[in-house]
Design a protein around this motif. Sequence first.
Motif, PDB file in Angstrom:
ATOM      1  N   GLY A  19       0.814  -1.213   0.000  1.00 38.37           N
ATOM      2  CA  GLY A  19       0.000   0.000   0.000  1.00 38.37           C
ATOM      3  C   GLY A  19       0.842   1.255   0.000  1.00 38.37           C
ATOM      4  N   VAL A  20       0.286   2.351  -0.488  1.00 41.23           N
ATOM      5  CA  VAL A  20       1.018   3.619  -0.567  1.00 41.23           C
ATOM      6  C   VAL A  20       1.435   4.109   0.821  1.00 41.23           C
ATOM      7  N   ARG A  21       0.688   3.713   1.856  1.00 37.71           N
ATOM      8  CA  ARG A  21       1.014   4.142   3.217  1.00 37.71           C
ATOM      9  C   ARG A  21       2.310   3.498   3.713  1.00 37.71           C
ATOM     10  N   ASN A  22       2.699   2.357   3.121  1.00 37.66           N
ATOM     11  CA  ASN A  22       3.856   1.607   3.614  1.00 37.66           C
ATOM     12  C   ASN A  22       5.060   1.631   2.676  1.00 37.66           C
ATOM     13  N   VAL A  23       4.891   2.183   1.479  1.00 37.58           N
ATOM     14  CA  VAL A  23       5.921   2.017   0.451  1.00 37.58           C
ATOM     15  C   VAL A  23       7.125   2.930   0.633  1.00 37.58           C
ATOM     16  N   GLN A  24       6.970   4.018   1.375  1.00 38.66           N
ATOM     17  CA  GLN A  24       8.070   4.969   1.517  1.00 38.66           C
ATOM     18  C   GLN A  24       9.316   4.301   2.103  1.00 38.66           C
ATOM     19  N   GLY A  25      10.423   4.467   1.433  1.00 39.04           N
ATOM     20  CA  GLY A  25      11.683   3.913   1.898  1.00 39.04           C
ATOM     21  C   GLY A  25      11.887   2.437   1.590  1.00 39.04           C
ATOM     22  N   MET A  26      10.969   1.843   0.871  1.00 44.12           N
ATOM     23  CA  MET A  26      11.063   0.410   0.592  1.00 44.12           C
ATOM     24  C   MET A  26      12.353   0.062  -0.143  1.00 44.12           C
ATOM     25  N   GLU A  27      12.732   0.876  -1.121  1.00 41.09           N
ATOM     26  CA  GLU A  27      13.925   0.579  -1.921  1.00 41.09           C
ATOM     27  C   GLU A  27      15.223   0.702  -1.113  1.00 41.09           C
ATOM     28  N   HIS A  28      15.128   1.343   0.074  1.00 45.55           N
ATOM     29  CA  HIS A  28      16.317   1.511   0.904  1.00 45.55           C
ATOM     30  C   HIS A  28      16.473   0.394   1.941  1.00 45.55           C
ATOM     31  N   ARG A  29      15.547  -0.530   1.971  1.00 48.48           N
ATOM     32  CA  ARG A  29      15.701  -1.661   2.886  1.00 48.48           C
ATOM     33  C   ARG A  29      16.898  -2.486   2.430  1.00 48.48           C
ATOM     34  N   PRO A  30      17.684  -2.998   3.383  1.00 48.79           N
ATOM     35  CA  PRO A  30      18.919  -3.722   3.029  1.00 48.79           C
ATOM     36  C   PRO A  30      18.690  -4.855   2.025  1.00 48.79           C
TER      37      PRO A  30
END
Length: 292
Positions: free
Chosen positions: A233-244
């Motif tokens: 969901g858009v509420r959770n996607v922020q920073g997803m690409e920066h997860r290790p």
Amino acid sequence: MKDIAIKRWLRVAALLCCMDNLHATGLRVTDDRGVEVSLPKSPQRIVSLLPSLTETVCELGQCNRLVGVDRYSNHPASVRDLPKAGGGIDPNIEAIVALKPDVVLMATSSRGVQRLEALGLKVLAMESKSSTDAQRVMSKLGQLLEVPDTHRIWRAVDAGVMAAAQSLPPGARSLRVYYEVSAGGFAAGTQSFIGEMMTRLGVQNIVTPDLGPFPRINPEYVVRANPDLIMIGVRNVQGMEHRPGWRGMRALREQRVCVFTAEESDVLVRPGPRMAEAARLMARCIQEKGLK
């Protein structure tokens, strides 16, 4: 003739007595705690503190009985104008009491159940994790609201999910999917209603059954599984690409990520009458992102 008249009168009297006894017995519904809730009659003033319960009440044609809802209940549009009584986890006890409900509908996990009961309010606690749970809850609400044939409504929901599954090509069956339900890495397991829907749509869930319906997943687990498609969901996607390690996963490299809007996420994470719509949203995601 006199004897026949007497016998008829006795039969009528017996029938009226049975009806009086039935009325005196009232309505009894057992909730998901195993607690039997007794009411003198079908409730006319209802506070609902869980969006899926709110939506189900309205799907049964009884929106007019709602006098208050939780802050997250937003469908159908008519419930948005109702008084807000806090959230499912943190209900506003004073606001609920002030609404003078005949019954309060809420999740079994809510902290407010015992407090409301201690104040003398009737509480029906129900919570769905699987599709079977959602069907059972609809049936219990039908019993509470004296709405017959809830099975007909559920059959329509089930038919909609089946149609969404049939719209996908055989190629969808090879897709390995990760569905993130909420912030903190909580995922849809195979035993959840979302995971069950994924199975019906033919895709493979990377979350193994032993982890339960909505487990909290370590980001490294997802990296190791390397899903073909991610739903979030858009509420959770922020920073997803920066997860290790996530940038190296196939789903991110090939932009196979479906980011659902807030409104779409509401549909997808609520077990109830909009599950067919949820299946169509997931099928569209699979078609557009997973099979490209």
